[in-house]
Design a protein around this motif. Structure first.
Motif, PDB file in Angstrom:
ATOM      1  N   GLY A  26       0.772  -1.231   0.000  1.00  0.00           N
ATOM      2  CA  GLY A  26       0.000   0.000   0.000  1.00  0.00           C
ATOM      3  C   GLY A  26       0.801   1.277   0.000  1.00  0.00           C
ATOM      4  O   GLY A  26       0.230   2.357   0.161  1.00  0.00           O
ATOM      5  N   ALA A  27       2.110   1.204  -0.168  1.00  0.00           N
ATOM      6  CA  ALA A  27       2.924   2.422  -0.120  1.00  0.00           C
ATOM      7  C   ALA A  27       4.121   2.291  -1.050  1.00  0.00           C
ATOM      8  O   ALA A  27       4.635   1.200  -1.283  1.00  0.00           O
ATOM      9  N   ARG A  28       4.571   3.411  -1.554  1.00  0.00           N
ATOM     10  CA  ARG A  28       5.691   3.429  -2.487  1.00  0.00           C
ATOM     11  C   ARG A  28       7.020   3.270  -1.739  1.00  0.00           C
ATOM     12  O   ARG A  28       7.070   3.379  -0.509  1.00  0.00           O
ATOM     13  N   PRO A  29       8.110   3.034  -2.454  1.00  0.00           N
ATOM     14  CA  PRO A  29       9.418   2.898  -1.799  1.00  0.00           C
ATOM     15  C   PRO A  29       9.813   4.172  -1.055  1.00  0.00           C
ATOM     16  O   PRO A  29       9.387   5.276  -1.391  1.00  0.00           O
ATOM     17  N   VAL A  30      10.647   3.995  -0.039  1.00  0.00           N
ATOM     18  CA  VAL A  30      11.174   5.128   0.715  1.00  0.00           C
ATOM     19  C   VAL A  30      12.436   5.633   0.014  1.00  0.00           C
ATOM     20  O   VAL A  30      13.301   4.838  -0.370  1.00  0.00           O
ATOM     21  N   ARG A  31      12.531   6.938  -0.140  1.00  0.00           N
ATOM     22  CA  ARG A  31      13.707   7.542  -0.767  1.00  0.00           C
ATOM     23  C   ARG A  31      14.604   8.179   0.293  1.00  0.00           C
ATOM     24  O   ARG A  31      14.116   8.661   1.309  1.00  0.00           O
ATOM     25  N   PHE A  32      15.893   8.223  -0.003  1.00  0.00           N
ATOM     26  CA  PHE A  32      16.857   8.749   0.970  1.00  0.00           C
ATOM     27  C   PHE A  32      17.758   9.814   0.331  1.00  0.00           C
ATOM     28  O   PHE A  32      18.978   9.654   0.269  1.00  0.00           O
ATOM     29  N   PRO A  33      17.183  10.925  -0.118  1.00  0.00           N
ATOM     30  CA  PRO A  33      18.006  11.957  -0.763  1.00  0.00           C
ATOM     31  C   PRO A  33      18.948  12.672   0.200  1.00  0.00           C
ATOM     32  O   PRO A  33      20.091  12.985  -0.157  1.00  0.00           O
ATOM     33  N   ARG A  34      18.512  12.957   1.415  1.00  0.00           N
ATOM     34  CA  ARG A  34      19.361  13.690   2.361  1.00  0.00           C
ATOM     35  C   ARG A  34      20.554  12.844   2.787  1.00  0.00           C
ATOM     36  O   ARG A  34      21.693  13.319   2.796  1.00  0.00           O
ATOM     37  N   LEU A  35      20.279  11.604   3.150  1.00  0.00           N
ATOM     38  CA  LEU A  35      21.380  10.722   3.545  1.00  0.00           C
ATOM     39  C   LEU A  35      22.325  10.481   2.379  1.00  0.00           C
ATOM     40  O   LEU A  35      23.552  10.504   2.548  1.00  0.00           O
ATOM     41  N   SER A  36      21.781  10.263   1.187  1.00  0.00           N
ATOM     42  CA  SER A  36      22.628  10.019   0.015  1.00  0.00           C
ATOM     43  C   SER A  36      23.589  11.171  -0.209  1.00  0.00           C
ATOM     44  O   SER A  36      24.787  10.969  -0.444  1.00  0.00           O
ATOM     45  N   LEU A  37      23.071  12.383  -0.123  1.00  0.00           N
ATOM     46  CA  LEU A  37      23.904  13.551  -0.392  1.00  0.00           C
ATOM     47  C   LEU A  37      25.015  13.683   0.650  1.00  0.00           C
ATOM     48  O   LEU A  37      26.166  13.983   0.320  1.00  0.00           O
ATOM     49  N   GLY A  38      24.684  13.441   1.915  1.00  0.00           N
ATOM     50  CA  GLY A  38      25.697  13.528   2.960  1.00  0.00           C
ATOM     51  C   GLY A  38      26.781  12.482   2.803  1.00  0.00           C
ATOM     52  O   GLY A  38      27.975  12.769   2.980  1.00  0.00           O
ATOM     53  N   LEU A  39      26.394  11.260   2.459  1.00  0.00           N
ATOM     54  CA  LEU A  39      27.393  10.206   2.290  1.00  0.00           C
ATOM     55  C   LEU A  39      28.232  10.423   1.036  1.00  0.00           C
ATOM     56  O   LEU A  39      29.413  10.058   1.000  1.00  0.00           O
ATOM     57  N   VAL A  40      27.650  11.023   0.012  1.00  0.00           N
ATOM     58  CA  VAL A  40      28.444  11.396  -1.166  1.00  0.00           C
ATOM     59  C   VAL A  40      29.500  12.422  -0.777  1.00  0.00           C
ATOM     60  O   VAL A  40      30.663  12.341  -1.191  1.00  0.00           O
ATOM     61  N   ALA A  41      29.107  13.393   0.054  1.00  0.00           N
ATOM     62  CA  ALA A  41      30.049  14.446   0.455  1.00  0.00           C
ATOM     63  C   ALA A  41      31.221  13.876   1.243  1.00  0.00           C
ATOM     64  O   ALA A  41      32.382  14.217   0.982  1.00  0.00           O
ATOM     65  N   VAL A  42      30.946  12.992   2.212  1.00  0.00           N
ATOM     66  CA  VAL A  42      32.050  12.473   3.026  1.00  0.00           C
ATOM     67  C   VAL A  42      32.864  11.433   2.265  1.00  0.00           C
ATOM     68  O   VAL A  42      34.042  11.209   2.582  1.00  0.00           O
ATOM     69  N   ALA A  43      32.269  10.794   1.260  1.00  0.00           N
ATOM     70  CA  ALA A  43      33.037   9.828   0.466  1.00  0.00           C
ATOM     71  C   ALA A  43      34.183  10.500  -0.265  1.00  0.00           C
ATOM     72  O   ALA A  43      35.198   9.861  -0.580  1.00  0.00           O
ATOM     73  N   ALA A  44      34.036  11.801  -0.538  1.00  0.00           N
ATOM     74  CA  ALA A  44      35.031  12.501  -1.355  1.00  0.00           C
ATOM     75  C   ALA A  44      36.311  12.829  -0.602  1.00  0.00           C
ATOM     76  O   ALA A  44      37.322  13.158  -1.230  1.00  0.00           O
ATOM     77  N   ILE A  45      36.305  12.754   0.724  1.00  0.00           N
ATOM     78  CA  ILE A  45      37.498  13.175   1.459  1.00  0.00           C
ATOM     79  C   ILE A  45      38.644  12.204   1.188  1.00  0.00           C
ATOM     80  O   ILE A  45      38.458  11.001   1.072  1.00  0.00           O
ATOM     81  N   GLY A  46      39.820  12.738   1.061  1.00  0.00           N
ATOM     82  CA  GLY A  46      40.997  11.897   0.899  1.00  0.00           C
ATOM     83  C   GLY A  46      41.291  11.461  -0.520  1.00  0.00           C
ATOM     84  O   GLY A  46      42.305  10.806  -0.766  1.00  0.00           O
ATOM     85  N   TRP A  47      40.420  11.783  -1.480  1.00  0.00           N
ATOM     86  CA  TRP A  47      40.723  11.425  -2.862  1.00  0.00           C
ATOM     87  C   TRP A  47      41.865  12.294  -3.379  1.00  0.00           C
ATOM     88  O   TRP A  47      42.031  13.445  -2.980  1.00  0.00           O
TER      89      TRP A  47
END
Length: 383
Positions: free
Chosen positions: A108-129
């Motif tokens: 009875g409900a659509r999938p849950v989306r995680f845009p805020r978490l995705s964006l934050g984890l993308v940002a921290v993934a970039a450190i150290g490259w």
């Protein structure tokens, strides 16, 4: 098929503790009144080895999966990916895994989306490259693919956005010999927003305007988040706590703005071995946001702890499993820990231990004295 829990079933009855917390009977059969209104306690099942804590959490998952968003995580076994970058920690790895588990469509409900978490984890993934290490950057980004697919299943899972991020990073390295973590995060986030997020760009980025020193500017907040994460210590702890908040905020938004009756019940976060450091990293930010900010995130947290007297449980309301069958009061105080309901799993009775043997030995081939001996030697904790 429902699992035999030998006396633990009371927590899963149609009027039991789990139903009263999440608002649904097992298998989504019907709605149940919320015992604690919009402020459910974090419930921690305590007991030593053999008391059935893990079995109980798995049975909650089995009975509610497909009917309300849920995720089960063993805090003692979050395996690091091979050759990961400095943006991966047990906490960031756990958050990504939890979001992917929470996301699937339920009845009875659509999938849950995680845009805020995705964006934050993308940002921290970039450190150290670095300029010389674009292969690691590629792997780190590809590992975020399942998480970004919760935002847009088509664009998030596609590989083309990874190439565009790497091209943007190459241009950033060309302009700056040794760019700071915040600069790398900004370059990465800008490209991912353009390629994956679509109409959710503004809400996802804007949420980070609440981060320290951001002054309402989302991009500044994401840069600061990456810088704090790279710094380590207390600052990294603050960044990780904010990412936990991103997970709960995304879950909360899945329950708002929809027509009445579309999504019922509450999401279930199931944490095994929550006495491990990762368990505290996940639970404490939720408790602090509820106590200090009055946040009502609608998330039901059920955890298991082998350490009954863990320091995090000092201010908890304590009760025993049989006492929760019909009600489980958890009065709030001013301390963060007062938002915890610690439920002790009581030992099995001799009859329940005998029933466990009978279930796996219906022909009665085991010696009659074995079940009483096991009960005596384990103190009623043979599970």
């Amino acid at each position: 098929m429902d699992r035999e829990l030998y006396g633990r079933e009371a927590v899963l009855d149609d009027g039991g503790l789990v139903a009263r917390l999440c608002g649904l009977t097992r298998h989504g059969g019907s709605r149940v009144a919320y015992e604690h209104g919009d402020d459910p306690p974090v419930t921690v099942f305590t007991g030593g080895r053999g008391t059935g804590k893990t079995a109980l959490l798995k049975e909650v998952r089995n009975r509610y999966r497909g009917y309300t968003p849920l995720a089960l995580l063993d805090c003692a076994h979050v395996e690091p990916p091979a050759d990961h970058g400095p943006g991966w920690t047990p906490l960031t790895g756990a958050l990504s895994e939890l979001a992917v588990q929470f996301s699937p469509k339920v009845l009875g409900a659509r999938p849950v989306r995680f845009p805020r978490l995705s964006l934050g984890l993308v940002a921290v993934a970039a450190i150290g490259w670095s300029r010389e290490d674009d292969e690691r950057a590629r792997r780190d980004l590809q590992r975020l693919g399942p998480l970004l697919a919760t935002v847009d299943a088509t664009r998030g899972a596609a590989a083309h956005w990874v190439g565009k991020v790497l091209a943007k990073l190459a241009a950033t390295f060309a302009e700056t010999a040794a760019p700071l973590a915040g600069v790398l995060a900004e370059a990465t986030v800008e490209t991912v927003l353009e390629e994956v997020f679509g109409r959710m760009q503004r809400s996802a980025e804007g949420w980070y305007g609440n981060y320290r020193n951001a002054g309402g500017r989302g991009k500044a907040g994401l840069q600061q988040l990456a810088n704090d994460f790279e710094q380590g210590g207390r600052r990294r702890g603050e960044a990780e706590a904010f990412l936990v908040g991103a997970l709960t905020e995304d879950l909360f938004h899945a329950y708002t703005g929809l027509r009445r009756g579309t999504r019922v019940g509450r999401p279930l976060l199931l944490l095994d071995n929550a006495h491990e450091p990762l368990g505290r990293q996940l639970v404490e930010p939720i408790l602090r946001a509820r106590a200090a900010e009055g946040r009502r995130d609608r998330l039901v947290v059920l955890a298991a702890s082998r350490v009954r007297d863990h320091e995090a449980l000092r201010q908890a309301t304590r009760t025993r499993l049989p006492e929760t069958a019909h009600r489980a009061p958890c009065p709030r105080g001013t301390s963060v820990g007062s938002g915890i309901l610690a439920v002790e799993l009581t030992p099995l009775s001799p009859a329940q231990t005998r029933a466990a043997f009978d279930r796996y030995d219906p022909a009665g081939r085991t010696p009659a004295a074995l079940a009483p001996a096991v009960h005596r030697l384990t103190g009623g904790r043979p599970l």
